[in-house]
Write a protein that holds these residues in place. Structure first.
Motif, PDB file in Angstrom:
ATOM      1  N   ALA A  14      42.962  21.075 -33.791  1.00  0.00           N
ATOM      2  CA  ALA A  14      43.981  21.682 -32.952  1.00  0.00           C
ATOM      3  C   ALA A  14      43.765  21.113 -31.378  1.00  0.00           C
ATOM      4  CB  ALA A  14      44.254  22.594 -33.644  1.00  0.00           C
ATOM      5  N   ILE A  15      42.769  22.341 -30.907  1.00  0.00           N
ATOM      6  CA  ILE A  15      42.692  21.497 -29.591  1.00  0.00           C
ATOM      7  C   ILE A  15      42.458  19.867 -29.075  1.00  0.00           C
ATOM      8  CG2 ILE A  15      41.310  21.972 -27.403  1.00  0.00           C
ATOM      9  CD1 ILE A  15      39.910  24.341 -29.179  1.00  0.00           C
ATOM     10  N   VAL A  16      42.264  18.952 -29.701  1.00  0.00           N
ATOM     11  CA  VAL A  16      42.547  17.844 -29.086  1.00  0.00           C
ATOM     12  C   VAL A  16      43.636  17.092 -29.024  1.00  0.00           C
ATOM     13  CG1 VAL A  16      42.091  15.322 -30.134  1.00  0.00           C
ATOM     14  CG2 VAL A  16      39.864  17.423 -29.671  1.00  0.00           C
ATOM     15  N   GLY A  17      43.929  17.342 -29.992  1.00  0.00           N
ATOM     16  CA  GLY A  17      46.079  17.180 -30.035  1.00  0.00           C
ATOM     17  C   GLY A  17      46.975  18.041 -29.284  1.00  0.00           C
ATOM     18  N   ALA A  18      46.434  19.168 -28.247  1.00  0.00           N
ATOM     19  CA  ALA A  18      47.128  19.732 -28.371  1.00  0.00           C
ATOM     20  C   ALA A  18      48.084  19.744 -26.704  1.00  0.00           C
ATOM     21  CB  ALA A  18      46.567  21.429 -27.922  1.00  0.00           C
TER      22      ALA A  18
ATOM     23  N   VAL B 285      35.673  19.387 -28.579  1.00  0.00           N
ATOM     24  CA  VAL B 285      36.485  18.479 -28.541  1.00  0.00           C
ATOM     25  C   VAL B 285      36.042  17.728 -27.193  1.00  0.00           C
ATOM     26  CG1 VAL B 285      38.389  19.510 -26.962  1.00  0.00           C
ATOM     27  CG2 VAL B 285      38.313  20.521 -28.940  1.00  0.00           C
ATOM     28  N   ALA B 286      34.974  18.051 -26.643  1.00  0.00           N
ATOM     29  CA  ALA B 286      34.590  16.637 -25.589  1.00  0.00           C
ATOM     30  C   ALA B 286      33.944  15.242 -26.606  1.00  0.00           C
ATOM     31  CB  ALA B 286      33.419  17.545 -24.799  1.00  0.00           C
ATOM     32  N   GLN B 287      33.658  15.831 -27.709  1.00  0.00           N
ATOM     33  CA  GLN B 287      33.146  14.125 -28.495  1.00  0.00           C
ATOM     34  C   GLN B 287      33.759  13.362 -28.595  1.00  0.00           C
ATOM     35  OE1 GLN B 287      30.785  16.301 -31.861  1.00  0.00           O
ATOM     36  NE2 GLN B 287      28.797  15.385 -30.907  1.00  0.00           N
ATOM     37  N   ARG B 288      35.173  13.907 -29.398  1.00  0.00           N
ATOM     38  CA  ARG B 288      36.707  13.180 -29.817  1.00  0.00           C
ATOM     39  C   ARG B 288      36.892  12.664 -28.647  1.00  0.00           C
ATOM     40  NH1 ARG B 288      38.408  15.743 -34.081  1.00  0.00           N
ATOM     41  NH2 ARG B 288      40.028  14.651 -33.790  1.00  0.00           N
ATOM     42  N   THR B 289      37.424  13.643 -27.373  1.00  0.00           N
ATOM     43  CA  THR B 289      37.964  12.971 -26.476  1.00  0.00           C
ATOM     44  C   THR B 289      36.521  12.042 -25.094  1.00  0.00           C
ATOM     45  OG1 THR B 289      38.069  15.116 -25.298  1.00  0.00           O
ATOM     46  CG2 THR B 289      39.445  14.452 -26.943  1.00  0.00           C
ATOM     47  N   PHE B 290      36.108  11.480 -25.631  1.00  0.00           N
ATOM     48  CA  PHE B 290      34.218  11.314 -25.021  1.00  0.00           C
ATOM     49  C   PHE B 290      34.584  10.595 -23.893  1.00  0.00           C
ATOM     50  CE2 PHE B 290      31.082   8.125 -23.833  1.00  0.00           C
ATOM     51  CZ  PHE B 290      29.660   9.267 -23.668  1.00  0.00           C
ATOM     52  N   ASP B 291      35.358   8.889 -23.383  1.00  0.00           N
ATOM     53  CA  ASP B 291      35.858   8.340 -22.936  1.00  0.00           C
ATOM     54  C   ASP B 291      36.891   9.483 -21.560  1.00  0.00           C
ATOM     55  OD1 ASP B 291      34.477   6.482 -23.823  1.00  0.00           O
ATOM     56  OD2 ASP B 291      36.542   6.184 -24.277  1.00  0.00           O
ATOM     57  N   SER B 292      38.043  10.228 -21.752  1.00  0.00           N
ATOM     58  CA  SER B 292      38.310  11.201 -21.106  1.00  0.00           C
ATOM     59  C   SER B 292      37.757  12.164 -20.365  1.00  0.00           C
ATOM     60  CB  SER B 292      40.035  11.429 -21.052  1.00  0.00           C
ATOM     61  OG  SER B 292      39.435  12.422 -22.687  1.00  0.00           O
TER      62      SER B 292
ATOM     63  N   LEU C 291      35.075  25.278 -37.973  1.00  0.00           N
ATOM     64  CA  LEU C 291      34.633  24.305 -36.453  1.00  0.00           C
ATOM     65  C   LEU C 291      36.009  22.351 -36.117  1.00  0.00           C
ATOM     66  CD1 LEU C 291      33.765  24.533 -33.529  1.00  0.00           C
ATOM     67  CD2 LEU C 291      31.485  23.220 -34.569  1.00  0.00           C
ATOM     68  N   GLY C 292      35.689  21.842 -36.974  1.00  0.00           N
ATOM     69  CA  GLY C 292      36.280  20.655 -37.083  1.00  0.00           C
ATOM     70  C   GLY C 292      37.542  20.966 -36.818  1.00  0.00           C
ATOM     71  N   ALA C 293      37.970  21.919 -37.556  1.00  0.00           N
ATOM     72  CA  ALA C 293      39.490  22.235 -37.706  1.00  0.00           C
ATOM     73  C   ALA C 293      40.383  22.525 -36.570  1.00  0.00           C
ATOM     74  CB  ALA C 293      39.988  23.725 -38.789  1.00  0.00           C
TER      75      ALA C 293
END
Length: 291
Positions: free
Chosen positions: A134-138, A265-272, A128-130
């Motif tokens: 990938a999506i966070v940086g897409a 993904v939402a966790q990794r980009t929490f503020d935005s 899941l993390g992989a």
């Protein structure tokens, strides 16, 4: 209990067998169907007894065990014996033409619950993390699916759109191919197929990979064509039956995977993500209020 080779677990063994069944040889399918129909009896059977019951050779049984990820038949028997300790999970529960509606409710609900539990048991944080990385940086995330899986592809796109990501879903193969060849390195393409053999999903996912995009598969079958094609594979576990083609159990298991990806993904980009969710929520609320 886990097999030392690839981590098959007793509590997901039957779901795993069901998922890989279409990709097995005819002889191996005969053995696998016996496992699905009566796993407890197979667990009690010697290889000679199972050979007689299935009408296949002992060598075929050993090969089948290895195809399912085990070192041999003894290891498969041990996993089935562990699964037999959870008898509720070994009852097929297929819907019958004469089932009363009270039984229909029970069997459908049970299928949904088992689909979720089996999917969660196979969804590792590493895999899941992989995908989340990938999506966070897409720059862009495109999802391909047909029929019920197409609805899941739409869910992927609308979820990511809500948190400000560029994402599109395609159920039409021509449009999917158009999208795929225009993707670039760093983009992500997600192919969704229960069987893992849907041509309208395989072709665009393959072309997306050729264009340099990171490819992800969501499928029931870890030994399918789409699993071989994708860089990252997330396994869902839902069963379709005669009375439930495109069953909700298949779809809900895929949606569980999608929800886990989205939350990651939402966790990794929490503020935005929070800002985007608030803006989109307010826009919809204002529109509804005007009506």
């Amino acid at each position: 209990m886990e097999d030392s080779r690839d981590g098959l677990r007793a509590d997901t063994l039957v779901a795993t067998v069901r998922g890989v069944l279409p990709s097995l040889t005819p002889a191996a399918q005969t053995v696998a169907r016996l496992i699905l129909e009566d796993p407890a009896t197979v667990a009690r059977s010697t290889i000679t007894e199972l050979s007689a019951a299935s009408g296949t050779s002992e060598a075929t049984i050993v090969r089948t065990a290895r195809l399912l990820g085990f070192a041999g038949y003894p290891q498969l028997r041990l996993a089935l014996a562990a699964a037999a300790a959870q008898p509720d999970r070994l009852v097929p529960g297929d819907l019958a033409p004469d089932d009363p509606l009270s039984e229909v409710i029970h069997k459908v609900a049970r299928a949904e619950s088992e689909a979720i539990n089996d999917t969660v048991a196979q969804l590792t944080s590493e895999r899941l993390g992989a995908v989340v990385d990938a999506i966070v940086g897409a720059r862009r995330v495109d999802a391909y699916g047909v029929g019920a899986s197409g609805l899941v592809a739409e869910d992927v796109a609308q979820k990511l759109l809500r948190i400000g990501m560029s994402s599109h879903a395609f159920q039409d193969a021509h449009l999917a191919l158009t999208s795929a060849v225009l993707l670039k390195p760093g983009d992500v393409a997600i192919g969704i197929s229960t069987s893992g053999e849907t041509p309208d999903v395989l072709e665009p996912l393959g072309r997306a990979g050729e264009a340099g995009a990171t490819t992800v598969a969501i499928t029931n079958n870890p030994r399918s064509s789409i699993a071989d094609l994708a860089e990252h594979v997330l396994i869902s576990a839902g069963r379709e039956t005669e009375f439930r083609p495109a069953a909700m159990a298949s779809r809900i298991s895929q949606l569980v995977v999608v929800d886990c990806v989205f939350v990651g993904v939402a966790q990794r980009t929490f503020d935005s993500s929070q800002e985007a969710l608030q803006s989109t929520r307010q826009a919809v609320a204002a529109f509804v209020k005007k009506r």
